[in-house]
Design an enzyme around this catalytic site. Structure first.
Site, PDB file in Angstrom:
ATOM      1  N   SER B  54       0.840  -1.187   0.000  1.00 14.09           N
ATOM      2  CA  SER B  54       0.000   0.000   0.000  1.00 14.09           C
ATOM      3  C   SER B  54       0.886   1.252   0.000  1.00 14.09           C
ATOM      4  O   SER B  54       2.101   1.168   0.168  1.00 14.09           O
ATOM      5  CB  SER B  54      -0.923  -0.016   1.219  1.00 14.09           C
ATOM      6  OG  SER B  54      -1.846  -1.082   1.103  1.00 14.09           O
ATOM      7  N   GLY B  55       0.257   2.415  -0.189  1.00 15.56           N
ATOM      8  CA  GLY B  55       1.001   3.663  -0.234  1.00 15.56           C
ATOM      9  C   GLY B  55       1.090   4.254  -1.630  1.00 15.56           C
ATOM     10  O   GLY B  55       1.646   5.331  -1.810  1.00 15.56           O
ATOM     11  N   HIS B  56       0.518   3.525  -2.610  1.00 11.56           N
ATOM     12  CA  HIS B  56       0.573   3.995  -3.996  1.00 11.56           C
ATOM     13  C   HIS B  56      -0.820   4.374  -4.503  1.00 11.56           C
ATOM     14  O   HIS B  56      -1.043   4.454  -5.703  1.00 11.56           O
ATOM     15  CB  HIS B  56       1.171   2.916  -4.893  1.00 11.56           C
ATOM     16  CG  HIS B  56       2.493   2.419  -4.432  1.00 11.56           C
ATOM     17  ND1 HIS B  56       3.583   3.244  -4.324  1.00 11.56           N
ATOM     18  CD2 HIS B  56       2.906   1.198  -3.999  1.00 11.56           C
ATOM     19  CE1 HIS B  56       4.619   2.542  -3.866  1.00 11.56           C
ATOM     20  NE2 HIS B  56       4.227   1.301  -3.656  1.00 11.56           N
ATOM     21  N   LYS B 104       4.437  -5.627 -10.429  1.00  9.20           N
ATOM     22  CA  LYS B 104       5.488  -4.612 -10.528  1.00  9.20           C
ATOM     23  C   LYS B 104       6.800  -5.288 -10.109  1.00  9.20           C
ATOM     24  O   LYS B 104       6.839  -6.059  -9.138  1.00  9.20           O
ATOM     25  CB  LYS B 104       5.199  -3.418  -9.606  1.00  9.20           C
ATOM     26  CG  LYS B 104       3.935  -2.629  -9.991  1.00  9.20           C
ATOM     27  CD  LYS B 104       3.853  -1.253  -9.369  1.00  9.20           C
ATOM     28  CE  LYS B 104       3.877  -1.196  -7.850  1.00  9.20           C
ATOM     29  NZ  LYS B 104       2.846  -1.991  -7.162  1.00  9.20           N
ATOM     30  N   ASP B 109       7.380  -8.758  -4.307  1.00 14.48           N
ATOM     31  CA  ASP B 109       6.158  -8.990  -5.080  1.00 14.48           C
ATOM     32  C   ASP B 109       6.328 -10.181  -6.014  1.00 14.48           C
ATOM     33  O   ASP B 109       5.452 -11.041  -6.101  1.00 14.48           O
ATOM     34  CB  ASP B 109       5.810  -7.742  -5.909  1.00 14.48           C
ATOM     35  CG  ASP B 109       5.210  -6.624  -5.063  1.00 14.48           C
ATOM     36  OD1 ASP B 109       4.724  -6.907  -3.949  1.00 14.48           O
ATOM     37  OD2 ASP B 109       5.217  -5.471  -5.519  1.00 14.48           O
ATOM     38  N   HIS B 218       9.351   3.881  -3.560  1.00 11.53           N
ATOM     39  CA  HIS B 218       9.436   3.617  -2.119  1.00 11.53           C
ATOM     40  C   HIS B 218      10.591   4.395  -1.511  1.00 11.53           C
ATOM     41  O   HIS B 218      11.044   4.100  -0.412  1.00 11.53           O
ATOM     42  CB  HIS B 218       9.662   2.133  -1.847  1.00 11.53           C
ATOM     43  CG  HIS B 218       8.753   1.239  -2.606  1.00 11.53           C
ATOM     44  ND1 HIS B 218       9.076   0.753  -3.847  1.00 11.53           N
ATOM     45  CD2 HIS B 218       7.520   0.770  -2.307  1.00 11.53           C
ATOM     46  CE1 HIS B 218       8.068  -0.002  -4.290  1.00 11.53           C
ATOM     47  NE2 HIS B 218       7.117  -0.003  -3.383  1.00 11.53           N
TER      48      HIS B 218
END
Lengths: 331, 331
Positions: B54-56, B104, B109, B218
């Site tokens: 998360s954060g995008h 990505k 990931d 990030h």
């Protein structure tokens, strides 16, 4: 100053050019003026014109298009556009059915838009206005007599825009617009000031553990400062004020806008909406429409506002109607 | 820490709940997991699953819906979702035609999505993957072997999503996806670090007059730091690198994404696009589609990226097809 700009005096003109180059099939410019209009101009409808100082993007040019605005007039950053520019926008969108101005309640905007309406009237164009004053935080402020217009303006653009598209007369549209405004209330708070790119200065100062309740979208003072609390605590506090003004009862239907002021993340805005939805549900108020995101920003200010629109069937129909603009698409 | 959150450990779950409550007609959750799927699940198509830390936001849940993703799996902030959660997402969207994972390129990931694919294969679900590595800035980085996946992922979601919707087989979809990726290149730069809400710490430090070229989403290091220049100078510099990698010639058609990392205003992004459009036009490269806004953010980081996708007729058709998601609507 850490901003991606070129010369400060070209900020607005280059922004508009960049927007036009991004969306050439939807938007066009009036002459070389800071006026964005629909590419496909619709005839035989009331023209809808809004605008104001820049710095609130995507408002207002992002809402030009089918089912919302016909024109947006951009002033310099946090500065009202001049009357002659508003007048040019009125002329550009009039198709014989008259033009309605949607004005956020700031003294400069009201003065310039009213002057433009007078200029247009002398040319035989019928112009009416509605003034959005959704911010319940303060009664008067730095730039305003009466309450300020903030994010609730987006719901006004949506509902009044749909009504204009569906063929309302100027008189009916003005009346409907005033109903929407009377039923749309907002309140916000700030965590961080914005950096004004034209001056290179921060809009105000806040301590590291402090927030300002009811702050305006140009950094005008709110009601008070307090220590930062949890998201839920702040939301509860803001909703208490908002519900006291909103005349909402159990079973009423409402549209919610959780609006970011710029720097606040979608993570935070969704956490805020989580609480807003829970509180409204606990009161049996029925949320039929929610928007979460940056719709009426204050440059890169940290903070948010919550808007509630109490809906009747006419408002609900207009809210759910088709819209096709850069920043708001539906249907 | 000045963030509108409650407990740090609940950030992602409350965010997802707030999103589901905002868009209940479009999105639903799988069990109590951090997995968002379409409310109306379409049968008889290849399922498309993406996700990541998360954060995008709005990536990736904001792109779940008609013509884009079937499911998005959310990890904690800047942390890959675990394999078992990706596996649950695969199961939730499989309708017998197989599932394509859009990953990505970050080591965590890739590992977790691949493990999930193996788990699903053991259940008889055919799973393929495509790995987005659009960031041309650095060849390897803190979290990645090879190039990183950044904002170009949005164009991949759009084009591959449209192809899945139109009935491509899993094999054809994987092949098309790899073509889109091969033709999609990005580069970004940062002006300000982000504040990571789970730790309360800034992601890195930059001097007041300094920017970092090629920084990751990030906060991973880029290629170098330099003094801040004008928007046009930085855009020229980034485009030079991007065009050298993009294999674009005069008369070629391209899609442009000017993506904000969070704190950067739309004013700045449009000023950037103004220059991007001019430079491409000077080379007779034809921009047929542009998006400007916050599509793949890094919390509240200041900065932006530019993505160019060189289009052939198949890609162009998929780009222009209908999409209906929270953060991307078209047609």
């Amino acid at each position: 100053m850490k901003k991606m700009i070129n010369q400060a005096e070209n900020i607005v003109s280059e922004m508009l050019l960049g927007m036009l180059k991004a969306y050439p099939n939807m938007l066009q410019q009036v002459a070389d003026l800071p006026i964005i209009v629909r590419k496909q101009k619709k005839q035989q409808k009331v023209g809808l014109v809004s605008g104001g100082g820049s710095g609130h993007e995507p408002a207002h040019a992002g809402f030009v298009g089918y089912g919302m605005l016909d024109a947006a007039v951009a002033g310099e950053v946090f500065t009202s556009p001049s009357a002659d520019k508003v007048y040019e926008a009125i002329k550009a969108v009039d198709s014989g059915k008259g033009v309605l101005l949607v004005i956020k309640n700031y003294s400069g905007d009201v003065m310039n838009f009213e002057m433009a309406a007078e200029m247009a009237a002398m040319e035989g164009i019928t112009v009416s206005k509605i003034i959005v004053d959704d911010d319940i935080a303060v009664e008067n402020s730095t730039y305003t007599v009466g309450r300020r217009g903030i994010a609730g303006t987006v719901w006004v653009h949506k509902m009044v825009g749909a009504a204009a598209e569906s063929g309302y007369s100027l008189e009916a549209l003005e009346q409907f617009g005033n109903k929407v405004i009377a039923n749309t209330k907002s309140i916000g708070m700030a965590l961080k000031p914005c950096l004004v790119p034209t001056t290179g200065k921060l809009s105000f100062e806040l301590a590291d553990d402090e927030v300002e309740i009811g702050l305006g979208i140009h950094g005008e003072p709110g009601t008070h400062r307090e220590k930062i609390q949890s998201a839920d605590q702040h939301v509860d506090h803001l909703l208490e004020k908002l519900l006291a003004e909103s005349n909402l009862s159990a079973e009423d239907e409402v549209a919610v806008l959780v609006n970011g002021l710029g720097e606040t993340t979608l993570i935070e805005l969704f956490i805020i909406n989580n609480r807003v939805a829970d509180v409204l549900q606990s009161k049996n108020i029925r949320v039929v429409d929610t928007l979460v995101g940056n719709y009426m920003t204050s440059l890169d200010m940290g903070g948010f506002s919550i808007t509630l629109s109490k809906l009747d069937s006419e408002m609900k129909q207009m809210l759910q109607a088709k819209a096709d603009t850069v920043a708001f698409k539906r249907g």
